[in-house]
Design a protein around this motif. Sequence first.
Motif, PDB file in Angstrom:
ATOM      1  N   GLU A   1       1.723   7.158   2.803  1.00  0.00           N
ATOM      2  CA  GLU A   1       0.314   6.835   3.095  1.00  0.00           C
ATOM      3  C   GLU A   1       0.196   6.105   4.428  1.00  0.00           C
ATOM      4  O   GLU A   1      -0.720   6.361   5.209  1.00  0.00           O
ATOM      5  CB  GLU A   1      -0.270   5.983   1.962  1.00  0.00           C
ATOM      6  CG  GLU A   1      -0.663   6.833   0.754  1.00  0.00           C
ATOM      7  CD  GLU A   1      -0.825   6.018  -0.511  1.00  0.00           C
ATOM      8  OE1 GLU A   1      -1.155   4.829  -0.416  1.00  0.00           O
ATOM      9  OE2 GLU A   1      -0.606   6.598  -1.598  1.00  0.00           O
ATOM     10  N   VAL A   2       1.151   5.196   4.684  1.00  0.00           N
ATOM     11  CA  VAL A   2       1.179   4.511   5.985  1.00  0.00           C
ATOM     12  C   VAL A   2       1.379   5.543   7.094  1.00  0.00           C
ATOM     13  O   VAL A   2       0.727   5.492   8.139  1.00  0.00           O
ATOM     14  CB  VAL A   2       2.320   3.452   6.029  1.00  0.00           C
ATOM     15  CG1 VAL A   2       2.420   2.806   7.398  1.00  0.00           C
ATOM     16  CG2 VAL A   2       2.109   2.401   4.964  1.00  0.00           C
ATOM     17  N   TYR A   3       2.262   6.494   6.823  1.00  0.00           N
ATOM     18  CA  TYR A   3       2.547   7.552   7.800  1.00  0.00           C
ATOM     19  C   TYR A   3       1.277   8.330   8.120  1.00  0.00           C
ATOM     20  O   TYR A   3       0.947   8.567   9.281  1.00  0.00           O
ATOM     21  CB  TYR A   3       3.611   8.493   7.226  1.00  0.00           C
ATOM     22  CG  TYR A   3       4.094   9.566   8.190  1.00  0.00           C
ATOM     23  CD1 TYR A   3       5.203   9.350   8.991  1.00  0.00           C
ATOM     24  CD2 TYR A   3       3.429  10.777   8.301  1.00  0.00           C
ATOM     25  CE1 TYR A   3       5.655  10.319   9.877  1.00  0.00           C
ATOM     26  CE2 TYR A   3       3.866  11.756   9.183  1.00  0.00           C
ATOM     27  CZ  TYR A   3       4.986  11.518   9.970  1.00  0.00           C
ATOM     28  OH  TYR A   3       5.418  12.472  10.847  1.00  0.00           O
ATOM     29  N   LYS A   4       0.569   8.715   7.064  1.00  0.00           N
ATOM     30  CA  LYS A   4      -0.636   9.529   7.264  1.00  0.00           C
ATOM     31  C   LYS A   4      -1.748   8.745   7.956  1.00  0.00           C
ATOM     32  O   LYS A   4      -2.585   9.322   8.646  1.00  0.00           O
ATOM     33  CB  LYS A   4      -1.129  10.074   5.918  1.00  0.00           C
ATOM     34  CG  LYS A   4      -0.267  11.220   5.411  1.00  0.00           C
ATOM     35  CD  LYS A   4      -0.619  11.601   3.997  1.00  0.00           C
ATOM     36  CE  LYS A   4       0.360  12.654   3.469  1.00  0.00           C
ATOM     37  NZ  LYS A   4       0.315  12.767   2.006  1.00  0.00           N
ATOM     38  N   SER A   5      -1.735   7.412   7.764  1.00  0.00           N
ATOM     39  CA  SER A   5      -2.784   6.589   8.394  1.00  0.00           C
ATOM     40  C   SER A   5      -2.519   6.420   9.893  1.00  0.00           C
ATOM     41  O   SER A   5      -3.387   5.926  10.622  1.00  0.00           O
ATOM     42  CB  SER A   5      -2.831   5.207   7.729  1.00  0.00           C
ATOM     43  OG  SER A   5      -1.698   4.458   8.120  1.00  0.00           O
ATOM     44  N   SER A   6      -1.318   6.778  10.350  1.00  0.00           N
ATOM     45  CA  SER A   6      -0.893   6.625  11.751  1.00  0.00           C
ATOM     46  C   SER A   6      -0.918   5.173  12.219  1.00  0.00           C
ATOM     47  O   SER A   6      -0.957   4.888  13.399  1.00  0.00           O
ATOM     48  CB  SER A   6      -1.756   7.484  12.692  1.00  0.00           C
ATOM     49  OG  SER A   6      -1.532   8.844  12.449  1.00  0.00           O
ATOM     50  N   GLU A   7      -0.889   4.252  11.266  1.00  0.00           N
ATOM     51  CA  GLU A   7      -0.860   2.821  11.607  1.00  0.00           C
ATOM     52  C   GLU A   7       0.592   2.374  11.778  1.00  0.00           C
ATOM     53  O   GLU A   7       1.483   2.899  11.102  1.00  0.00           O
ATOM     54  CB  GLU A   7      -1.511   2.046  10.457  1.00  0.00           C
ATOM     55  CG  GLU A   7      -1.907   0.639  10.805  1.00  0.00           C
ATOM     56  CD  GLU A   7      -2.590  -0.029   9.622  1.00  0.00           C
ATOM     57  OE1 GLU A   7      -1.868  -0.568   8.766  1.00  0.00           O
ATOM     58  OE2 GLU A   7      -3.828   0.000   9.564  1.00  0.00           O
ATOM     59  N   SER A   8       0.807   1.417  12.683  1.00  0.00           N
ATOM     60  CA  SER A   8       2.170   0.926  12.883  1.00  0.00           C
ATOM     61  C   SER A   8       2.662   0.231  11.615  1.00  0.00           C
ATOM     62  O   SER A   8       1.918  -0.489  10.962  1.00  0.00           O
ATOM     63  CB  SER A   8       2.209  -0.053  14.053  1.00  0.00           C
ATOM     64  OG  SER A   8       3.454  -0.715  14.063  1.00  0.00           O
ATOM     65  N   ILE A   9       3.935   0.443  11.291  1.00  0.00           N
ATOM     66  CA  ILE A   9       4.520  -0.168  10.087  1.00  0.00           C
ATOM     67  C   ILE A   9       4.465  -1.704  10.177  1.00  0.00           C
ATOM     68  O   ILE A   9       4.383  -2.398   9.177  1.00  0.00           O
ATOM     69  CB  ILE A   9       5.978   0.311   9.869  1.00  0.00           C
ATOM     70  CG1 ILE A   9       6.548  -0.136   8.522  1.00  0.00           C
ATOM     71  CG2 ILE A   9       6.902  -0.154  10.968  1.00  0.00           C
ATOM     72  CD1 ILE A   9       6.159   0.673   7.370  1.00  0.00           C
ATOM     73  N   PHE A  10       4.476  -2.214  11.422  1.00  0.00           N
ATOM     74  CA  PHE A  10       4.447  -3.666  11.596  1.00  0.00           C
ATOM     75  C   PHE A  10       3.089  -4.262  11.218  1.00  0.00           C
ATOM     76  O   PHE A  10       2.973  -5.449  11.001  1.00  0.00           O
ATOM     77  CB  PHE A  10       4.788  -4.030  13.051  1.00  0.00           C
ATOM     78  CG  PHE A  10       6.167  -3.578  13.441  1.00  0.00           C
ATOM     79  CD1 PHE A  10       7.279  -4.011  12.728  1.00  0.00           C
ATOM     80  CD2 PHE A  10       6.364  -2.720  14.506  1.00  0.00           C
ATOM     81  CE1 PHE A  10       8.557  -3.594  13.076  1.00  0.00           C
ATOM     82  CE2 PHE A  10       7.630  -2.301  14.868  1.00  0.00           C
ATOM     83  CZ  PHE A  10       8.736  -2.726  14.148  1.00  0.00           C
TER      84      PHE A  10
END
Lengths: 181, 603
Positions: free
Chosen positions: B152-161
């Motif tokens: 889901e983080v991947y799909k949101s294109s948001e930085s993991i940090f």
Amino acid sequence: MKQKRFAIGIAIFVALTIMGVWGYKVFINANSKPAHPSPTGSQPVLDITYCGADPSGLCVVSCGVETEGGMLVNFITPGLSFPDFYLKIRWHGNEIVYECQRVEGFPTSISCVGEQIPLGETIELEVFSKTEDHLIAKGSLVISSLALPTPITVSTTKISPTPPSQATPTATAVNSYPSYP
Amino acid sequence: MNILLDGLLVLSNHWHIVVGVLLILLLGYGAVSPVLKAISKDNLTAAEHFSFSIGGCLLPVSLGTLFIFSQGVFHRTGMSIFIVLTIMSLGAFLLHYRMKKTPVQGPKLPLLALISIFFVSIFFRLTFVSKAIVPLYFDSAEHYRIIQNLLEVYKSSESIFRSSLPVSRYYHLGFHLLAAVLTAAVQGDVKDTILILGQIILAIIPIPIFFIIRHETKSDNAGLLAVLLASFGWYMPAYAVNWGKYPALTSLVVIQFVSSIAYIAFQYRNGPSKQWGLFAILGLGIFISSLIHTRSAIIIGIAFASWIAAKWWCNSPKSIRSLILCLMLGGMLIGVIFVQSSDILKAVFDPYIRNGFLFTSIILLLSPFAFKAFPHMALSSTLAIFFLLSSLFVPVVRLLPGYGYLTLLDRPFVEMILYFPLSLLGGLGYAGLEQYLLDTQQKRGNFYKGVRILANSSLLGLILLNAFVNYNFYPSDCCKIVSYDDLVAFDWIDKNLPLDSRILVSTTELRVLASNVSEGYVGADAGIWIPSLANRQTFGLPDTLDFGQQSTFDMLCKYEITYIYVGGTKQSFDDSQLRNHPDWYQTVLFLPKARVYEIICIP
């Protein structure tokens, strides 16, 4: 000469990479289209049996009951491309239709829901394809696993429970089963 | 015959995941291979180079994964990892092109053999997937949940940090990021991607061993023997997929690569080689392997300590060398006795003694030849076994936040990694025997040539025969906690129970430390999968909980537990107690191997 070979090398590398990735994506898209071959009259009708330890073909995993008194008949299909189907059960001259759905995320597992039939009865099952209404499989089974069990008195070791203050509570008993067996 | 059909079935059902994962690993190989070629100055044979590079293919893939997850500027798609790895491969190719090259050395047959072992191994190992409903044991449910979250983080294109980590106590981020990126790239299901990635990793694991043995002994046969020993000699490390030990298995590939790099750095220490490059890759390898599985840093430390200690031993005066060797072997014997005397730990030898006695005893018989011809590496391998066993007893108290008593390594990890030093010893021993027979042949005639060929073919034949007769490529019944009934039950829960349902699931104690201290509770049946597959909150209590007691019922009501899930394992709740109290617990779903009970609390 050296520069020419270098340029050719780069071009081949890039072309191969693009072709590889592109080809892969094309195949993915082709694969993602649902394939539901419809059985024709000339195709043999499959036999339905209970699944053994090593399920193969179309087989019944189990029967069960749910809250509202409905009966579940659970199938495993031989592959992802097996067509969507509904189930018809013949029992004591009655014909009952069960709606069947693939289990979400597990397309080879299919669950059918319908009217409850008592334990121990022999039933005739017929599986029809939803799209073309063809008979895909049939068989005769005894409902053996289905039961809303009657209470049984079993002696058990008394152990004080631990309040579930967390998802994993503190220990109360030692278990002899090895971790990572 | 079934095994062939099952392999084909998996390939036909999941070919896009198999091809996608292999393509990504191939791009990783393409990125690391020219760099290693440049560093090794083309001194390696084709087979050595393949073996060395395949061990390193996870480095660029993991770096690419980290890059993709860390940046929050570009929109992420399934193609992201392909693009990043293509750029890396291209860069590496350009770097190598600018350097002076020499033609590939050595015979091509060993390379062909290695590639064949790799692909045949992938095919046979994929049969595991045909009989696995979901990845096995309780660890896998946690991996699945975290990967799903990272996806889901991947799909949101948001930085993991900028995102919160899926769970507070967790240390396999490298593996979970890798699996999430692969799942997105192959557009597959998380469970299928984990299963297939795991089997491909198992096929990769033995290959890098060839490099170390071949480079040390100059014997292709010895290298291939070591690879086959690691592949099919014992049921470990492959059996660890039954435990859901995917991060640990993935880290093994990088650990072996780090060992190879360290070995090369040692070999080239006096030459004008690219030392800085070697050390940079070494550091990167240690970082990536620790990110994939924290405890791999300890394994690397053990390998390093073994190497240094063995070097010191080799440089010692001859008089004290025997004494030290005797002391070490004595210490090892004591270690074995200690391990055998512990109920928790004695399972560590099961794959190597109880079930793998044949090959372990062959290695023991070959080890004198290993010590004679290659004393440094033979002693390093033996010391590594000793240190690995010792690490089961070395306490680590409060080193990691959130953890109490731990030991340096736990039993399952040591059990699965012992194949590595043993395979090295086997390869070295075989090369030593080969040398001995060659020397004898030169002195005494052609009879010994026949003995050499016989030894060669019989050992390789024995391993292959064992693989086809005794080796089990299918999932073990020990660890299948999810049945088809459970799947139907999850589907039913998802469609029929209120979203705010609180479901009680069975848990059991985790005991893998020498002290027999419980490390906490873990899922005991399929209930552990409910949050991921049925989207409902679960709460765990020990499987021995007595539902017949009023206090239990009161407690469940007090904590607003609304349902109880009973799976089909030996450690599921005893539902005869639930059926004895229909006034407290009402059956809402009954399947032979999965039941759901509603708790009838009076407000």
